[in-house]
Design a protein around this motif. Structure first.
Motif, short mmCIF file in Angstrom:
data_model
loop_
_atom_site.label_atom_id
_atom_site.label_comp_id
_atom_site.label_asym_id
_atom_site.label_seq_id
_atom_site.Cartn_x
_atom_site.Cartn_y
_atom_site.Cartn_z
N ILE A 126 36.76 69.39 19.63
CA ILE A 126 36.27 70.57 18.91
C ILE A 126 37.46 71.41 18.48
O ILE A 126 38.30 71.79 19.31
CB ILE A 126 35.33 71.41 19.80
N ARG A 127 37.55 71.67 17.20
CA ARG A 127 38.59 72.57 16.69
C ARG A 127 37.97 73.89 16.27
O ARG A 127 36.96 73.93 15.55
CB ARG A 127 39.33 71.95 15.51
N PHE A 128 38.57 74.98 16.72
CA PHE A 128 38.17 76.33 16.32
C PHE A 128 39.22 76.86 15.34
O PHE A 128 40.41 76.92 15.67
CB PHE A 128 38.10 77.26 17.53
N ASP A 170 45.57 80.26 13.65
CA ASP A 170 45.06 78.91 13.45
C ASP A 170 44.11 78.42 14.53
O ASP A 170 43.77 77.25 14.58
CB ASP A 170 46.24 77.93 13.30
N GLY A 171 43.68 79.32 15.42
CA GLY A 171 42.65 78.97 16.37
C GLY A 171 43.13 78.05 17.47
O GLY A 171 44.25 78.15 17.96
N GLY A 172 42.25 77.12 17.90
CA GLY A 172 42.59 76.26 19.01
C GLY A 172 41.66 75.07 19.11
O GLY A 172 40.90 74.77 18.18
N ILE A 173 41.71 74.40 20.27
CA ILE A 173 40.92 73.19 20.46
C ILE A 173 40.24 73.19 21.83
O ILE A 173 40.66 73.89 22.75
CB ILE A 173 41.78 71.92 20.35
N LEU A 174 39.21 72.38 21.93
CA LEU A 174 38.51 72.12 23.19
C LEU A 174 38.19 70.63 23.20
O LEU A 174 37.65 70.10 22.23
CB LEU A 174 37.23 72.95 23.26
N ILE A 175 38.56 69.93 24.29
CA ILE A 175 38.30 68.50 24.41
C ILE A 175 37.39 68.28 25.61
O ILE A 175 37.69 68.75 26.72
CB ILE A 175 39.61 67.71 24.56
N ILE A 176 36.28 67.58 25.39
CA ILE A 176 35.20 67.49 26.37
C ILE A 176 34.88 66.04 26.71
O ILE A 176 34.80 65.18 25.83
CB ILE A 176 33.92 68.14 25.79
N LYS A 177 34.67 65.77 28.02
CA LYS A 177 34.07 64.50 28.43
C LYS A 177 32.59 64.56 28.09
O LYS A 177 31.94 65.59 28.27
CB LYS A 177 34.20 64.30 29.94
N GLY A 178 32.04 63.46 27.64
CA GLY A 178 30.63 63.48 27.25
C GLY A 178 30.46 64.20 25.94
O GLY A 178 31.29 64.08 25.04
N GLU A 179 29.42 65.01 25.83
CA GLU A 179 29.14 65.66 24.55
C GLU A 179 28.38 66.96 24.75
O GLU A 179 27.39 67.01 25.49
CB GLU A 179 28.33 64.72 23.67
N LEU A 180 28.88 68.00 24.11
CA LEU A 180 28.16 69.27 24.04
C LEU A 180 27.32 69.28 22.78
O LEU A 180 27.79 68.85 21.72
CB LEU A 180 29.13 70.44 23.97
N GLY A 181 26.10 69.77 22.87
CA GLY A 181 25.29 69.91 21.68
C GLY A 181 25.91 70.90 20.72
O GLY A 181 26.54 71.88 21.16
N ARG A 182 25.76 70.65 19.44
CA ARG A 182 26.33 71.58 18.46
C ARG A 182 25.78 72.99 18.65
O ARG A 182 26.49 73.98 18.44
CB ARG A 182 26.04 71.08 17.03
N GLY A 194 30.87 84.44 13.10
CA GLY A 194 31.65 84.03 11.93
C GLY A 194 33.15 84.20 12.03
O GLY A 194 33.86 83.96 11.05
N LEU A 195 33.66 84.60 13.20
CA LEU A 195 35.11 84.74 13.35
C LEU A 195 35.78 83.38 13.48
O LEU A 195 36.86 83.15 12.94
CB LEU A 195 35.44 85.59 14.58
N LEU A 196 35.13 82.46 14.18
CA LEU A 196 35.66 81.12 14.36
C LEU A 196 34.75 80.09 13.70
O LEU A 196 33.53 80.11 13.89
CB LEU A 196 35.79 80.78 15.86
N GLU A 197 35.37 79.21 12.91
CA GLU A 197 34.65 78.08 12.34
C GLU A 197 34.93 76.86 13.20
O GLU A 197 36.00 76.75 13.82
CB GLU A 197 35.09 77.84 10.90
N ILE A 198 33.98 75.93 13.27
CA ILE A 198 34.16 74.77 14.16
C ILE A 198 34.13 73.46 13.38
O ILE A 198 33.49 73.34 12.34
CB ILE A 198 33.07 74.73 15.25
N GLU A 199 34.87 72.50 13.93
CA GLU A 199 34.86 71.13 13.44
C GLU A 199 34.75 70.23 14.66
O GLU A 199 35.52 70.37 15.61
CB GLU A 199 36.14 70.84 12.67
N ILE A 200 33.78 69.32 14.66
CA ILE A 200 33.51 68.48 15.83
C ILE A 200 33.69 67.02 15.46
O ILE A 200 33.10 66.54 14.47
CB ILE A 200 32.08 68.72 16.36
#
Length: 213
Positions: A126-128, A170-182, A194-200
């Motif tokens: 996940i990129r923020f 430029d925000g940051g990242i989160l790396i997860i085992k398994g999967e978080l629901g969007r 709306g401060l952070l946009e996400i890319e999964i």
């Protein structure tokens, strides 16, 4: 005045000792079509260069996204130095990706080089990305605190492999085992407002690349 206050806040939030550089190899829709033999040669050189940079102690982590593109994490304090290292990569030289180079400051999961006998695994990546505008600039400190608190709640699950930030905007990242629901990720207050946009994306990497078991 508001912009100055914002810079001071973000600097204190993001910037501390930086020993890593994060590189995104973004998919290009406009890359030229090449004969298979030429593509195979480029990718063969790309993989050989990855191995060389790892053996030289420069490259710690590398892995592709599902579909296209990928990530490098280098042990370096210098963006310019990393750009020089990347210039030797056949895929980069052939403009197969849009390359983004960012300083990286890990909070959880320190990037490390795995042994040659590694096991590949997949994680949710996940990129923020920060989107700061006039309508939300006054809310940045409060929303970022709520974002941090929300990530701490997610960390309690024990499934967080890595979490960290880039530079001031430029925000940051989160790396997860398994999967978080969007929907769970979108419930982050800073995302919801709306401060952070996400890319999964789904990301493939050597298991243990961040010290995880």
């Amino acid at each position: 005045m508001k912009l100055t206050a914002l810079f001071i806040f973000l600097s204190s939030h993001f910037l501390f000792a930086q020993d890593y550089v994060f590189v995104f190899l973004h998919h290009r829709d406009d890359k030229p079509e090449l004969p298979k033999e030429q593509l195979d040669k480029i990718m063969e050189g790309h993989m050989a260069n990855i191995k060389k940079m790892a053996n030289d102690g420069k490259l710690l982590v590398a892995g592709p996204f599902e579909g296209s593109g990928g990530i490098f994490i280098f042990k370096s304090k210098s963006l310019q130095e990393v750009r020089q290292w990347l210039s030797s990569d056949p895929g980069v030289k052939a403009n197969r990706w849009n390359v983004e180079v960012l300083p990286y400051y890990p909070h959880i999961g320190i990037p490390r080089l795995t042994s040659e006998l590694y096991e590949m695994t997949s994680y949710q990546f996940i990129r923020f990305t920060a989107y700061i505008a006039k309508f939300n600039i006054n809310d940045v400190p409060e929303l970022m605190k709520k974002h941090d608190d929300y990530l701490k709640e997610i960390q309690k699950s024990g499934n967080v492999v890595a979490e960290g930030v880039f530079n001031e905007t430029d925000g940051g990242i989160l790396i997860i085992k398994g999967e978080l629901g969007r929907d769970v990720i979108e419930s982050d207050p800073a995302v919801h407002e709306g401060l952070l946009e996400i890319e999964i994306k789904k990301w493939y990497v050597a298991k243990g690349a961040f010290g995880e078991k």
